[in-house]
Write a protein that holds these residues in place. Structure first.
Motif, short mmCIF file in Angstrom:
data_model
loop_
_atom_site.label_atom_id
_atom_site.label_comp_id
_atom_site.label_asym_id
_atom_site.label_seq_id
_atom_site.Cartn_x
_atom_site.Cartn_y
_atom_site.Cartn_z
N PRO A 118 0.80 -1.23 0.00
CA PRO A 118 0.00 0.00 0.00
C PRO A 118 0.83 1.27 0.00
O PRO A 118 0.39 2.31 -0.49
N THR A 119 2.05 1.20 0.54
CA THR A 119 2.93 2.37 0.56
C THR A 119 3.98 2.30 -0.55
O THR A 119 4.96 3.05 -0.55
N ALA A 124 5.32 7.04 -9.29
CA ALA A 124 3.92 7.05 -8.84
C ALA A 124 3.78 6.21 -7.59
O ALA A 124 4.57 5.28 -7.36
N LYS A 125 2.77 6.51 -6.80
CA LYS A 125 2.47 5.75 -5.60
C LYS A 125 1.29 4.83 -5.86
O LYS A 125 0.41 5.12 -6.67
N ARG A 126 1.28 3.73 -5.14
CA ARG A 126 0.17 2.79 -5.27
C ARG A 126 -1.08 3.40 -4.63
O ARG A 126 -1.08 3.79 -3.47
N GLY A 127 -2.16 3.46 -5.40
CA GLY A 127 -3.38 4.02 -4.87
C GLY A 127 -4.09 3.08 -3.94
O GLY A 127 -3.82 1.89 -3.92
N TYR A 173 -1.32 7.17 -8.00
CA TYR A 173 -1.58 8.58 -7.76
C TYR A 173 -0.26 9.29 -7.46
O TYR A 173 0.80 8.67 -7.38
N ASP A 174 -0.33 10.60 -7.30
CA ASP A 174 0.85 11.43 -7.06
C ASP A 174 1.93 11.13 -8.10
O ASP A 174 3.10 10.90 -7.77
N VAL A 175 1.54 11.14 -9.36
CA VAL A 175 2.46 10.82 -10.45
C VAL A 175 3.39 12.01 -10.70
O VAL A 175 2.92 13.15 -10.84
N GLU A 212 -0.04 12.10 -21.24
CA GLU A 212 -0.85 10.95 -21.65
C GLU A 212 -0.50 9.73 -20.82
O GLU A 212 -1.39 8.99 -20.36
N MET A 213 0.79 9.50 -20.58
CA MET A 213 1.22 8.39 -19.75
C MET A 213 0.79 8.61 -18.29
O MET A 213 0.39 7.66 -17.60
N GLU A 214 0.86 9.83 -17.85
CA GLU A 214 0.41 10.15 -16.49
C GLU A 214 -1.06 9.77 -16.31
O GLU A 214 -1.44 9.17 -15.28
N ALA A 215 -1.88 10.08 -17.29
CA ALA A 215 -3.31 9.76 -17.21
C ALA A 215 -3.53 8.25 -17.18
O ALA A 215 -4.42 7.76 -16.46
N ILE A 216 -2.74 7.51 -17.93
CA ILE A 216 -2.86 6.05 -17.95
C ILE A 216 -2.49 5.47 -16.58
O ILE A 216 -3.15 4.55 -16.07
N LEU A 217 -1.46 6.01 -15.95
CA LEU A 217 -1.06 5.55 -14.63
C LEU A 217 -2.15 5.81 -13.60
O LEU A 217 -2.46 4.96 -12.76
N VAL A 218 -2.76 6.98 -13.66
CA VAL A 218 -3.85 7.32 -12.73
C VAL A 218 -5.03 6.38 -12.95
O VAL A 218 -5.64 5.89 -11.99
#
Length: 244
Positions: free
Chosen positions: A155-156, A241-244, A224-226, A213-219
Motif C-alpha cells: 500500500p505504501t 507514482a504511488k500505489r493508490g 496517484y501522485d504521479v 498521456e502516460m500520467e493519465a494512464i497511470l492514474v
C-alpha cells in the motif's frame, strides 16, 4: 494510445511472442550495441532512476523487463540492504543477466526469473517498489501490466518507470527524429544479426504514450501522485507514482 507496434511486421505471432524472440536473438550483443547507440547515456539515466528509488529506502523490489540486469545491479550496488527480483520474458537476456550478477557477487541479493508482466507470480502487496527501464513499451497489454504491478506493490509502494519520450523543443526534436529514424536503424543493422530489432526500437518509442498521456494512464490504473522527470531534453522520462 496509438496502434500497437510489433518487431516483425510479417509475423502472425502476438507482440509478446515477437518481443521474446527478438530479445533472444539480439541478447548476445545487446549491452554492447546499447552503449554505442546511446553513447552511454542510457546508464546515466538508469543511475538517475536508482537515485530516485533510493529516496524511498525499499527493502524488496521487482524489476520488470530486467533484461541483462543493468538496473537491478545498479540498484543493489547503491542500496546494500536491497533484495531484487528481476523478471523478463527472454531467457537469452536472463542468461546474460545471471552471469553478470554472479560476476559482481550479487547473486545472494538479485534473483532472475522468467516471467510475464501480465501474470506476475507473486502475492499482492509483496514489493516495496516496482521498476521498469526501457521495457514497458514492449508490453502487449499496457493496462494489464500496470494493474499487475499495482497488485504486487505494498500500500505504501512506489512504481518507477524509465522510458523513451519525444522531445518537443527545437532543435532537439528535429535532431532526435533524424537520429531515431535514420541513424539508429542503420547502425543497428550493421551491429546486430536481427535487422528488424533496431528498426522496431524507434517505432515502438514513437508509438508509446508519454508525458501527460502516460500520467493519465497511470492514474487510470490506480496510481496517484504521479511525477514526471524529463531527461536529456526530453529524450527519456522517469515516471514516479504511488500505489493508490
Amino acid at each position: 494510445m496509438k496502434s500497437q507496434t510489433k518487431p516483425y511486421k510479417n509475423s502472425c505471432l502476438a507482440k509478446k511472442k515477437q518481443v521474446q524472440q527478438m530479445f533472444d536473438r539480439i541478447s548476445s550483443r545487446y549491452d554492447f550495441i546499447n552503449r554505442i547507440l546511446s553513447f552511454g547515456i542510457d546508464m546515466q539515466w538508469r543511475k538517475k532512476l536508482v537515485h530516485c528509488l533510493s529516496e524511498y529506502a525499499p527493502n524488496r523490489i521487482l524489476d520488470v523487463a530486467t533484461g541483462t540486469g543493468d538496473l537491478a545491479i545498479l540498484s543493489a550496488q547503491q542500496m546494500p540492504n536491497l533484495h531484487i527480483m528481476g523478471m523478463d520474458l527472454s531467457e537469452g537476456m536472463l542468461h546474460l543477466g545471471r552471469e553478470k550478477v554472479v560476476e559482481k557477487k550479487l547473486d545472494d541479493r538479485i534473483k532472475m526469473l522468467h516471467g510475464d508482466s501480465e501474470h506476475i507470480p507473486f502475492d499482492e502487496c509483496y514489493f516495496d517498489a516496482v521498476t521498469v527501464a526501457f521495457g514497458i513499451r514492449n508490453f502487449e497489454n499496457l493496462s494489464a501490466g500496470l494493474l499487475e504491478m499495482h497488485r504486487v506493490l505494498k500500500p505504501t509502494g512506489h512504481l518507477l518507470i524509465l522510458e523513451f519520450s519525444t522531445p518537443l523543443s527545437f532543435p532537439t526534436k528535429q535532431l532526435y527524429s533524424f537520429y531515431a529514424r535514420y541513424l539508429l536503424p542503420f547502425i543497428g543493422r550493421i551491429l546486430s544479426e536481427d535487422k528488424a530489432a533496431y528498426a522496431y526500437l524507434p517505432k515502438s518509442a514513437a508509438a508509446f504514450p508519454y508525458g501527460k498521456e502516460m500520467e493519465a494512464i497511470l492514474v487510470k490504473s490506480g496510481f496517484y501522485d504521479v511525477q514526471l522527470l524529463p531527461l536529456t531534453f526530453g529524450v527519456a522520462t522517469i515516471y514516479m507514482a504511488k500505489r493508490g
